[in-house]
Enzyme design. Structure first.
Site, PDB file in Angstrom:
ATOM      1  N   THR A  69       0.864  -1.128  -0.101  1.00  0.00           N
ATOM      2  CA  THR A  69      -0.083  -0.059   0.015  1.00  0.00           C
ATOM      3  C   THR A  69       0.822   1.333   0.041  1.00  0.00           C
ATOM      4  O   THR A  69       0.656   2.031  -0.959  1.00  0.00           O
ATOM      5  CB  THR A  69      -0.734   0.065   1.268  1.00  0.00           C
ATOM      6  OG1 THR A  69      -1.815  -1.102   0.935  1.00  0.00           O
ATOM      7  CG2 THR A  69      -1.866   1.324   1.071  1.00  0.00           C
ATOM      8  N   ASN A 144      -5.929  -9.603  -7.589  1.00  0.00           N
ATOM      9  CA  ASN A 144      -5.791 -10.358  -6.744  1.00  0.00           C
ATOM     10  C   ASN A 144      -7.087 -10.908  -6.332  1.00  0.00           C
ATOM     11  O   ASN A 144      -7.009 -11.984  -5.573  1.00  0.00           O
ATOM     12  CB  ASN A 144      -5.599  -9.325  -5.439  1.00  0.00           C
ATOM     13  CG  ASN A 144      -6.412  -8.094  -5.409  1.00  0.00           C
ATOM     14  OD1 ASN A 144      -6.408  -7.269  -6.373  1.00  0.00           O
ATOM     15  ND2 ASN A 144      -7.298  -8.036  -4.399  1.00  0.00           N
ATOM     16  N   GLN A 172       0.628  -9.877  -6.735  1.00  0.00           N
ATOM     17  CA  GLN A 172       0.149 -11.171  -7.040  1.00  0.00           C
ATOM     18  C   GLN A 172       1.172 -11.749  -7.992  1.00  0.00           C
ATOM     19  O   GLN A 172       0.795 -12.854  -8.280  1.00  0.00           O
ATOM     20  CB  GLN A 172      -1.269 -11.068  -7.354  1.00  0.00           C
ATOM     21  CG  GLN A 172      -2.251 -10.518  -6.031  1.00  0.00           C
ATOM     22  CD  GLN A 172      -2.342 -11.243  -4.758  1.00  0.00           C
ATOM     23  OE1 GLN A 172      -2.004 -12.351  -4.643  1.00  0.00           O
ATOM     24  NE2 GLN A 172      -2.857 -10.527  -3.877  1.00  0.00           N
ATOM     25  N   SER A 195       4.815  -7.085  -2.081  1.00  0.00           N
ATOM     26  CA  SER A 195       4.802  -7.014  -0.538  1.00  0.00           C
ATOM     27  C   SER A 195       5.080  -8.338   0.036  1.00  0.00           C
ATOM     28  O   SER A 195       5.065  -9.332  -0.739  1.00  0.00           O
ATOM     29  CB  SER A 195       3.115  -7.000  -0.434  1.00  0.00           C
ATOM     30  OG  SER A 195       2.749  -7.196   0.836  1.00  0.00           O
ATOM     31  N   HIS A 197       4.108 -10.024   2.837  1.00  0.00           N
ATOM     32  CA  HIS A 197       3.265 -11.008   3.390  1.00  0.00           C
ATOM     33  C   HIS A 197       2.389 -11.852   2.304  1.00  0.00           C
ATOM     34  O   HIS A 197       1.595 -12.782   2.528  1.00  0.00           O
ATOM     35  CB  HIS A 197       2.314 -10.467   4.451  1.00  0.00           C
ATOM     36  CG  HIS A 197       1.304  -9.580   4.042  1.00  0.00           C
ATOM     37  ND1 HIS A 197      -0.109  -9.921   3.714  1.00  0.00           N
ATOM     38  CD2 HIS A 197       1.464  -8.256   3.430  1.00  0.00           C
ATOM     39  CE1 HIS A 197      -0.753  -8.929   3.294  1.00  0.00           C
ATOM     40  NE2 HIS A 197      -0.018  -8.060   3.388  1.00  0.00           N
ATOM     41  N   THR A 233      13.012   4.617  10.351  1.00  0.00           N
ATOM     42  CA  THR A 233      13.798   3.488  10.692  1.00  0.00           C
ATOM     43  C   THR A 233      13.359   2.203   9.646  1.00  0.00           C
ATOM     44  O   THR A 233      12.163   1.584  10.095  1.00  0.00           O
ATOM     45  CB  THR A 233      13.981   3.087  12.164  1.00  0.00           C
ATOM     46  OG1 THR A 233      14.320   4.378  12.768  1.00  0.00           O
ATOM     47  CG2 THR A 233      14.829   2.098  12.457  1.00  0.00           C
ATOM     48  N   CYS A 322      -8.985  -7.195   1.730  1.00  0.00           N
ATOM     49  CA  CYS A 322      -9.097  -5.718   2.257  1.00  0.00           C
ATOM     50  C   CYS A 322     -10.549  -5.502   2.309  1.00  0.00           C
ATOM     51  O   CYS A 322     -11.084  -4.309   3.065  1.00  0.00           O
ATOM     52  CB  CYS A 322      -8.104  -4.801   1.399  1.00  0.00           C
ATOM     53  SG  CYS A 322      -6.935  -5.351   0.713  1.00  0.00           S
TER      54      CYS A 322
HETATM   55  N1  PLP Z   1      -1.876  -4.687  -4.174  1.00  0.00           N
HETATM   56  C1  PLP Z   1      -2.623  -6.062  -4.313  1.00  0.00           C
HETATM   57  C2  PLP Z   1      -2.909  -6.320  -5.786  1.00  0.00           C
HETATM   58  C3  PLP Z   1      -2.858  -6.481  -3.235  1.00  0.00           C
HETATM   59  O1  PLP Z   1      -3.429  -7.799  -3.424  1.00  0.00           O
HETATM   60  C4  PLP Z   1      -2.513  -6.128  -1.842  1.00  0.00           C
HETATM   61  C5  PLP Z   1      -3.123  -6.612  -0.820  1.00  0.00           C
HETATM   62  O2  PLP Z   1      -4.205  -7.218  -0.640  1.00  0.00           O
HETATM   63  C6  PLP Z   1      -1.969  -4.814  -1.770  1.00  0.00           C
HETATM   64  C7  PLP Z   1      -1.639  -4.167  -2.907  1.00  0.00           C
HETATM   65  C8  PLP Z   1      -1.443  -4.179  -0.693  1.00  0.00           C
HETATM   66  O3  PLP Z   1      -0.579  -4.743   0.175  1.00  0.00           O
HETATM   67  P1  PLP Z   1      -0.147  -4.586   1.546  1.00  0.00           P
HETATM   68  O4  PLP Z   1      -0.925  -5.584   2.340  1.00  0.00           O
HETATM   69  O5  PLP Z   1       1.395  -4.984   1.719  1.00  0.00           O
HETATM   70  O6  PLP Z   1      -0.327  -3.090   1.835  1.00  0.00           O
END
Ligand code: PLP
Length: 379
Positions: A69, A144, A172, A195, A197, A233, A322
């Site tokens: 994000t 996603n 993704q 990302s 995670h 940091t 989300c």
């Molecule tokens: N972009 C996509 C395509 C995602 O699937 C996600 C997470 O759901 C994000 C951005 C946001 O990632 P983060 O959780 O690292 O902010």
């Protein structure tokens, strides 16, 4: 059983071990010049090339962020400094769409949002027309919710023809298929994000890659960390874990995942006739299946199914993680022409490389039971 890898991929034991170790060995401030600081800085320096490699970039092209994000918002804010006429697609992730819409509402940019067809493919003719009159594009590599993969070759041709800057959310895509900013369509990308995670690394870390000659304007201003490209940091232990996850992701094998996903889909379509696989006609990620479930009594309620499946130990999602908890139907499915009831009836299954055939059998059995009741025949 966990089938929600597009929301978060579970950390591997190696990632957990690395983060745990670094919490006790590399807790110093990486900007400090004492021994503790040097040790922490070394972790960042070792991690940088390993994470950058996931996008085919050099270490100098990488900025660590708090997640995709932040990386997306940084890239878009940078893009909007020079590019005032931006183009994006209706099925982008909210971390791209919402900031762009806010900038447009504030009069900072003019925004054109391109539609998609029934299978989630961007309208390339409309994209070409819009890019003729634009300076920037935000278009993701793979969706996603549906797993639909963009026609990256075609998009890259349009980007090169019109000379716009392209921000690509590759959250993704990385680790699922080759992403290399030096090759093929990826060479047309100006900024690329992913990302931690989503690839089995820790939450709270992400990466922003820039093409060779791009210097991104920092979003967060303050200290001079990361060559003044991102103040704050860095999360040293998490970044160390991110690097381990990145190496695993590069070596991961998705070849049998699509076969399992396809078996899941064909069994569900047999058991629940009239169900719809969103994006089935488009190229998709091997692990993702987005299905509107039609029960005998009509369209199912996705949220009820997710909760009932959770009771049986099966984790799936109703759409974007989300968006969970929000009652609104998915903007992605609506853009693809699904109606609100079909969107609400949709489950997203996202498999991992470790998902086995017996896991698929278990999900099919669990779904049959939760939709039809405990009296139903096992599949
Ligand atoms: N972009 C996509 C395509 C995602 O699937 C996600 C997470 O759901 C994000 C951005 C946001 O990632 P983060 O959780 O690292 O902010």
């Amino acid at each position: 059983m966990y089938l929600d890898h597009n929301a978060t991929s579970p950390p591997t034991p190696a990632v957990i071990a690395r983060v745990t170790e670094l919490m006790s060995t590399a807790w110093g401030n990486p900007s400090a010049i004492h021994r503790e600081g040097v040790r922490a800085r070394q972790v960042l320096e070792d991690a940088r090339p390993q994470v950058a490699r996931l996008g085919g970039a050099r270490p100098s092209q990488l900025v660590f962020t708090s997640g995709a994000t932040e990386a997306n918002v940084t890239a878009l804010s940078h893009l909007a400094r020079d590019a005032r006429r931006l183009v994006t697609v209706a099925t982008e992730h909210p971390s791209v769409l919402k900031p762009l819409e806010a900038m447009a509402a504030d009069g900072e940019i003019a925004l054109t949002i391109i539609g998609v067809d029934h299978d989630g493919r961007c309208d390339l003719e409309a994209l070409e027309r819009a890019l003729m009159d634009a300076d920037g594009l935000a278009l993701m590599a793979a969706n996603n919710e549906t797993g639909v993969v963009a026609d990256l070759e075609a998009v890259a041709r349009l980007v090169e023809m019109t000379g716009v800057s392209w921000h690509c959310d590759a959250v993704q895509a990385v680790g699922r298929f080759p992403v290399d900013m030096n090759r093929g369509p990826w060479r047309a990308v100006t900024t690329l994000t992913f990302s931690g995670h989503k690839i089995g690394g820790p939450m709270g870390v992400g990466a922003l890659l820039t093409s060779g000659d791009t210097t991104v304007t920092p979003l967060l201003r303050g200290g001079g960390q990361q060559g003044r490209r991102r103040a704050g940091t860095p999360a040293v232990a998490a970044i160390g874990g991110f690097a381990v996850a990145a190496q695993t992701a590069l070596a991961s094998d998705w070849s049998s995942v699509a076969r399992r996903r396809d078996r899941l889909e064909s069994s569900l379509l047999d058991t629940f006739p009239g169900s719809i696989v969103h994006g089935a006609g488009a190229p998709r990620l091997p692990n993702t299946s987005s299905i509107a479930i039609r029960a005998d009594s009509g369209w199912a309620d996705g949220e009820d199914l997710v909760l009932a499946l959770a009771e049986t130990g099966v984790a799936v999602s109703t759409g974007a993680a989300c968006a969970s908890g929000e009652a609104r139907p998915s903007h992605v499915l609506l853009a693809m022409g699904a109606d609100a009831v079909q969107a609400q009836a949709t489950l997203r299954f996202s498999l991992g490389t470790e998902t086995g055939d017996d896991d698929i059998d278990q999900v099919l059995g669990a779904l049959d039971t939760v939709v039809r009741g405990p009296q139903s025949q096992p599949l």
